[in-house]
Motif scaffolding. Structure first.
Motif, PDB file in Angstrom:
ATOM      1  N   ARG A 282       0.830  -1.210   0.000  1.00 50.92           N
ATOM      2  CA  ARG A 282       0.000   0.000   0.000  1.00 50.92           C
ATOM      3  C   ARG A 282       0.862   1.256   0.000  1.00 50.92           C
ATOM      4  O   ARG A 282       0.636   2.188  -0.767  1.00 50.92           O
ATOM      5  N   VAL A 283       1.880   1.268   0.858  1.00 49.80           N
ATOM      6  CA  VAL A 283       2.781   2.423   0.934  1.00 49.80           C
ATOM      7  C   VAL A 283       3.527   2.600  -0.388  1.00 49.80           C
ATOM      8  O   VAL A 283       3.569   3.698  -0.953  1.00 49.80           O
ATOM      9  N   ALA A 284       4.119   1.521  -0.894  1.00 50.14           N
ATOM     10  CA  ALA A 284       4.903   1.602  -2.127  1.00 50.14           C
ATOM     11  C   ALA A 284       4.043   2.023  -3.316  1.00 50.14           C
ATOM     12  O   ALA A 284       4.486   2.797  -4.171  1.00 50.14           O
ATOM     13  N   THR A 285       2.816   1.540  -3.380  1.00 53.22           N
ATOM     14  CA  THR A 285       1.917   1.910  -4.472  1.00 53.22           C
ATOM     15  C   THR A 285       1.602   3.403  -4.434  1.00 53.22           C
ATOM     16  O   THR A 285       1.641   4.086  -5.468  1.00 53.22           O
ATOM     17  N   GLU A 286       1.280   3.908  -3.257  1.00 50.95           N
ATOM     18  CA  GLU A 286       0.982   5.339  -3.137  1.00 50.95           C
ATOM     19  C   GLU A 286       2.189   6.196  -3.512  1.00 50.95           C
ATOM     20  O   GLU A 286       2.048   7.217  -4.181  1.00 50.95           O
ATOM     21  N   LEU A 287       3.373   5.777  -3.078  1.00 54.12           N
ATOM     22  CA  LEU A 287       4.575   6.536  -3.428  1.00 54.12           C
ATOM     23  C   LEU A 287       4.879   6.413  -4.920  1.00 54.12           C
ATOM     24  O   LEU A 287       5.280   7.391  -5.554  1.00 54.12           O
ATOM     25  N   ALA A 288       4.662   5.247  -5.489  1.00 54.77           N
ATOM     26  CA  ALA A 288       4.869   5.072  -6.932  1.00 54.77           C
ATOM     27  C   ALA A 288       3.921   5.961  -7.736  1.00 54.77           C
ATOM     28  O   ALA A 288       4.305   6.505  -8.778  1.00 54.77           O
ATOM     29  N   ASN A 289       2.694   6.126  -7.241  1.00 54.96           N
ATOM     30  CA  ASN A 289       1.739   7.008  -7.917  1.00 54.96           C
ATOM     31  C   ASN A 289       2.234   8.446  -7.974  1.00 54.96           C
ATOM     32  O   ASN A 289       1.821   9.205  -8.848  1.00 54.96           O
ATOM     33  N   ALA A 290       3.110   8.815  -7.051  1.00 52.92           N
ATOM     34  CA  ALA A 290       3.701  10.155  -7.038  1.00 52.92           C
ATOM     35  C   ALA A 290       5.086  10.146  -7.678  1.00 52.92           C
ATOM     36  O   ALA A 290       5.828  11.117  -7.569  1.00 52.92           O
ATOM     37  N   ASP A 291       5.444   9.029  -8.341  1.00 50.02           N
ATOM     38  CA  ASP A 291       6.734   8.872  -9.011  1.00 50.02           C
ATOM     39  C   ASP A 291       7.903   8.958  -8.036  1.00 50.02           C
ATOM     40  O   ASP A 291       8.944   9.532  -8.342  1.00 50.02           O
ATOM     41  N   VAL A 292       7.703   8.402  -6.831  1.00 47.89           N
ATOM     42  CA  VAL A 292       8.738   8.383  -5.799  1.00 47.89           C
ATOM     43  C   VAL A 292       9.305   6.971  -5.709  1.00 47.89           C
ATOM     44  O   VAL A 292       8.587   6.018  -5.405  1.00 47.89           O
ATOM     45  N   SER A 293      10.582   6.842  -5.974  1.00 50.95           N
ATOM     46  CA  SER A 293      11.273   5.565  -5.857  1.00 50.95           C
ATOM     47  C   SER A 293      11.602   5.312  -4.390  1.00 50.95           C
ATOM     48  O   SER A 293      11.869   6.246  -3.631  1.00 50.95           O
ATOM     49  N   VAL A 294      11.587   4.039  -3.977  1.00 53.91           N
ATOM     50  CA  VAL A 294      11.854   3.701  -2.586  1.00 53.91           C
ATOM     51  C   VAL A 294      12.919   2.615  -2.482  1.00 53.91           C
ATOM     52  O   VAL A 294      13.106   1.815  -3.394  1.00 53.91           O
ATOM     53  N   PHE A 295      13.580   2.620  -1.361  1.00 60.95           N
ATOM     54  CA  PHE A 295      14.482   1.552  -0.921  1.00 60.95           C
ATOM     55  C   PHE A 295      13.975   1.188   0.460  1.00 60.95           C
ATOM     56  O   PHE A 295      13.835   2.063   1.316  1.00 60.95           O
ATOM     57  N   VAL A 296      13.652  -0.075   0.688  1.00 62.01           N
ATOM     58  CA  VAL A 296      12.963  -0.466   1.920  1.00 62.01           C
ATOM     59  C   VAL A 296      13.790  -1.468   2.714  1.00 62.01           C
ATOM     60  O   VAL A 296      14.370  -2.401   2.138  1.00 62.01           O
ATOM     61  N   ILE A 297      13.811  -1.274   4.024  1.00 61.05           N
ATOM     62  CA  ILE A 297      14.395  -2.239   4.946  1.00 61.05           C
ATOM     63  C   ILE A 297      13.356  -2.506   6.028  1.00 61.05           C
ATOM     64  O   ILE A 297      12.838  -1.577   6.649  1.00 61.05           O
TER      65      ILE A 297
END
Length: 132
Positions: free
Chosen positions: A81-96
């Motif tokens: 859910r978090v990654a999808t919302e950030l992807a919708n704003a074109d924000v790349s993530v690195f997650v730990i």
């Protein structure tokens, strides 16, 4: 369990520090995190420490957003859910992920967009001015 109940009014702390993600052959004693698999070792360090590491590659400029909540192992779809919302704003993530929570790293230039998306999910953002 519904991820929405954790996101609504869930605290997300923005670290004061900026981080570098480094591909190396060695762990580092002051690393925020070390991930080692059969092919490589990745260390996440404060940006000022990156020059002290014998690294093959360094990706700098990451801000850490920590979900300050205990996330049970049975919780399905939280990071999706978090990654999808950030992807919708074109924000790349690195997650730990740690035992009880998740740390999402975003590039400094994307921090404002990430904050806006998390606020839309109902998160309460704690930042530098909050002692973070």
């Amino acid at each position: 369990m519904d991820p929405t109940q954790f996101l609504q009014d869930g605290a997300v702390r923005i670290s004061n520090d900026t981080y570098a993600v480094c591909r190396t052959d060695y762990s580092h004693p002051t690393a925020f995190a070390t991930v080692q698999d059969d092919t490589e070792t990745t260390v996440v360090v404060e940006a000022g420490e990156a020059g002290k590491i014998d690294a093959d590659e360094v990706e700098s400029g990451w801000k850490r957003l920590t979900f300050e909540m205990d996330l049970p192992f049975e919780l399905v779809g939280f990071l999706a859910r978090v990654a999808t919302e950030l992807a919708n704003a074109d924000v790349s993530v690195f997650v730990i992920s740690s035992y009880s929570t998740d740390h999402v790293f975003v590039k400094e230039d994307d921090l404002d967009d990430a904050i806006s998306q998390l606020e839309e999910l109902g998160c309460i953002i704690l930042n530098r001015s909050d002692g973070g």
